[in-house]
Design a protein around this motif. Sequence first.
Motif, short mmCIF file in Angstrom:
data_model
loop_
_atom_site.label_atom_id
_atom_site.label_comp_id
_atom_site.label_asym_id
_atom_site.label_seq_id
_atom_site.Cartn_x
_atom_site.Cartn_y
_atom_site.Cartn_z
N ASP A 164 0.83 -1.21 0.00
CA ASP A 164 0.00 0.00 0.00
C ASP A 164 0.87 1.25 0.00
OD1 ASP A 164 0.61 -0.79 2.76
OD2 ASP A 164 -0.75 0.80 3.41
N LEU A 165 1.97 1.23 0.73
CA LEU A 165 2.87 2.38 0.77
C LEU A 165 3.57 2.57 -0.58
CD1 LEU A 165 4.47 2.07 4.32
CD2 LEU A 165 2.45 3.38 3.60
N ALA A 166 3.89 1.46 -1.25
CA ALA A 166 4.52 1.55 -2.58
C ALA A 166 3.59 2.23 -3.58
CB ALA A 166 4.93 0.16 -3.06
N ILE A 167 2.30 1.92 -3.50
CA ILE A 167 1.31 2.58 -4.38
C ILE A 167 1.30 4.08 -4.10
CG2 ILE A 167 -1.17 2.87 -4.78
CD1 ILE A 167 -1.39 -0.23 -4.43
N ILE A 168 1.25 4.44 -2.83
CA ILE A 168 1.24 5.86 -2.47
C ILE A 168 2.52 6.54 -2.97
CG2 ILE A 168 1.26 7.49 -0.54
CD1 ILE A 168 -0.54 5.39 0.97
N ALA A 169 3.67 5.91 -2.73
CA ALA A 169 4.95 6.49 -3.14
C ALA A 169 5.00 6.74 -4.64
CB ALA A 169 6.10 5.60 -2.70
N ILE B 67 0.35 10.96 8.52
CA ILE B 67 -0.26 10.80 9.83
C ILE B 67 -0.30 9.32 10.17
CG2 ILE B 67 -2.36 11.19 11.18
CD1 ILE B 67 -2.34 13.27 8.27
N GLY B 68 0.27 8.97 11.32
CA GLY B 68 0.42 7.56 11.65
C GLY B 68 1.56 6.99 10.83
N CYS B 69 2.67 7.72 10.79
CA CYS B 69 3.77 7.42 9.86
C CYS B 69 4.61 6.22 10.27
CB CYS B 69 4.65 8.64 9.68
SG CYS B 69 5.53 9.17 11.18
N GLY B 70 4.36 5.62 11.45
CA GLY B 70 5.17 4.49 11.88
C GLY B 70 6.62 4.88 12.02
N ASP B 71 7.50 4.05 11.51
CA ASP B 71 8.94 4.31 11.64
C ASP B 71 9.48 5.23 10.54
OD1 ASP B 71 9.02 2.71 9.38
OD2 ASP B 71 10.24 1.14 10.29
N GLY B 72 8.58 5.76 9.70
CA GLY B 72 8.98 6.73 8.68
C GLY B 72 9.43 6.13 7.37
N ALA B 73 9.16 4.86 7.13
CA ALA B 73 9.63 4.21 5.88
C ALA B 73 9.12 4.93 4.64
CB ALA B 73 9.21 2.75 5.86
N LEU B 74 7.83 5.26 4.60
CA LEU B 74 7.28 5.95 3.44
C LEU B 74 7.89 7.34 3.30
CD1 LEU B 74 5.34 6.26 1.05
CD2 LEU B 74 3.60 7.01 2.71
N MET B 75 7.99 8.07 4.39
CA MET B 75 8.56 9.41 4.34
C MET B 75 9.99 9.39 3.81
SD MET B 75 7.17 10.83 8.00
CE MET B 75 8.24 12.25 7.93
N ALA B 76 10.79 8.45 4.29
CA ALA B 76 12.18 8.34 3.83
C ALA B 76 12.24 8.03 2.34
CB ALA B 76 12.91 7.27 4.64
N ALA B 77 11.37 7.13 1.88
CA ALA B 77 11.35 6.80 0.45
C ALA B 77 10.95 8.01 -0.38
CB ALA B 77 10.39 5.64 0.20
N LEU B 78 9.94 8.76 0.07
CA LEU B 78 9.51 9.95 -0.66
C LEU B 78 10.60 11.00 -0.69
CD1 LEU B 78 5.84 10.25 0.65
CD2 LEU B 78 6.57 9.60 -1.66
N TYR C 157 -0.28 16.79 0.04
CA TYR C 157 -0.91 15.51 0.35
C TYR C 157 -0.90 15.29 1.86
CZ TYR C 157 0.33 14.44 -4.52
OH TYR C 157 0.49 14.47 -5.87
N ALA C 158 -2.01 14.78 2.37
CA ALA C 158 -2.06 14.24 3.72
C ALA C 158 -2.25 12.73 3.54
CB ALA C 158 -3.22 14.84 4.52
N ILE C 159 -1.46 11.95 4.27
CA ILE C 159 -1.48 10.49 4.10
C ILE C 159 -1.88 9.83 5.40
CG2 ILE C 159 -0.06 8.46 3.60
CD1 ILE C 159 1.74 10.34 1.90
N LEU C 160 -2.79 8.88 5.29
CA LEU C 160 -3.24 8.10 6.45
C LEU C 160 -3.25 6.63 6.02
CD1 LEU C 160 -4.44 8.79 9.34
CD2 LEU C 160 -6.66 8.35 8.31
N SER C 161 -2.18 5.90 6.32
CA SER C 161 -2.07 4.51 5.88
C SER C 161 -2.23 3.56 7.06
CB SER C 161 -0.74 4.27 5.17
OG SER C 161 0.34 4.51 6.04
N ARG C 162 -3.21 2.68 6.92
CA ARG C 162 -3.53 1.68 7.95
C ARG C 162 -3.73 2.32 9.32
NH1 ARG C 162 -0.06 -3.84 6.80
NH2 ARG C 162 -0.49 -3.94 4.59
N THR C 163 -4.35 3.47 9.34
CA THR C 163 -4.58 4.20 10.59
C THR C 163 -6.05 4.56 10.77
OG1 THR C 163 -2.34 5.10 10.45
CG2 THR C 163 -3.85 6.24 11.91
#
Length: 196
Positions: free
Chosen positions: A7-12, A24-35, A82-88
């Motif tokens: 799901d994060l790969a689709i968003i990225a 929001i609800g970014c967890g350990d920041g994996a998506l943010m770091a990739a972006l 963009y505001a992102i809410l993944s699995r939250t």
Amino acid sequence: MIDLRPDLAIIARNVAPDSRVLDIGCGDGALMAALRDRHGVDARGLEIDPANVSAAVARGLSVVQGDADTDLAGYPDQAFDYAILSRTLQTTRRPDRVLDHLLRIGRQAFVSFPNFAHWRVRASLLFGGRMPVNRLLPERWYDTPNIHHVTIDDFRAMVAERGIAIDAEWFLSGDKRARPAGANIFAEHAVFLLHR
């Protein structure tokens, strides 16, 4: 290179380069770091778990500890692309209010969630009489963070009632894309891109 959840790969893949993002609800920041690393995105995060906040900050990310149910009101209107809410979404007390804040803060919002109407969930309840425990829903009913059991059709109805437009939608079964037809039964996970 960071390996992202499907799901994060689709968003990225669908966030425009050089944009501003609030995860929001970014967890350990994996998506943010990739972006940040792949697309030059200015990514900020809000996370409730202190250990995840520490992990994200250790990656050099701008993340603050906070709760989506109470802390989004302090963000200014249209501050992000963009505001992102993944699995939250399903873990918040008031998903409707959180969604309103997402679309106030961001010009568009990505929302992803597990589909509780998937046929395996239905079969587990019908034949076993118990809530499922599987890869997507790994916790037992009494220790799960999921307090709202949303389905794809429930989500579509909620956004329609609130006058929210769906710009794009993706569905996953396991780690593979699923067809939109019959997604409420056959997709384990959904990702929506929205705007108001």
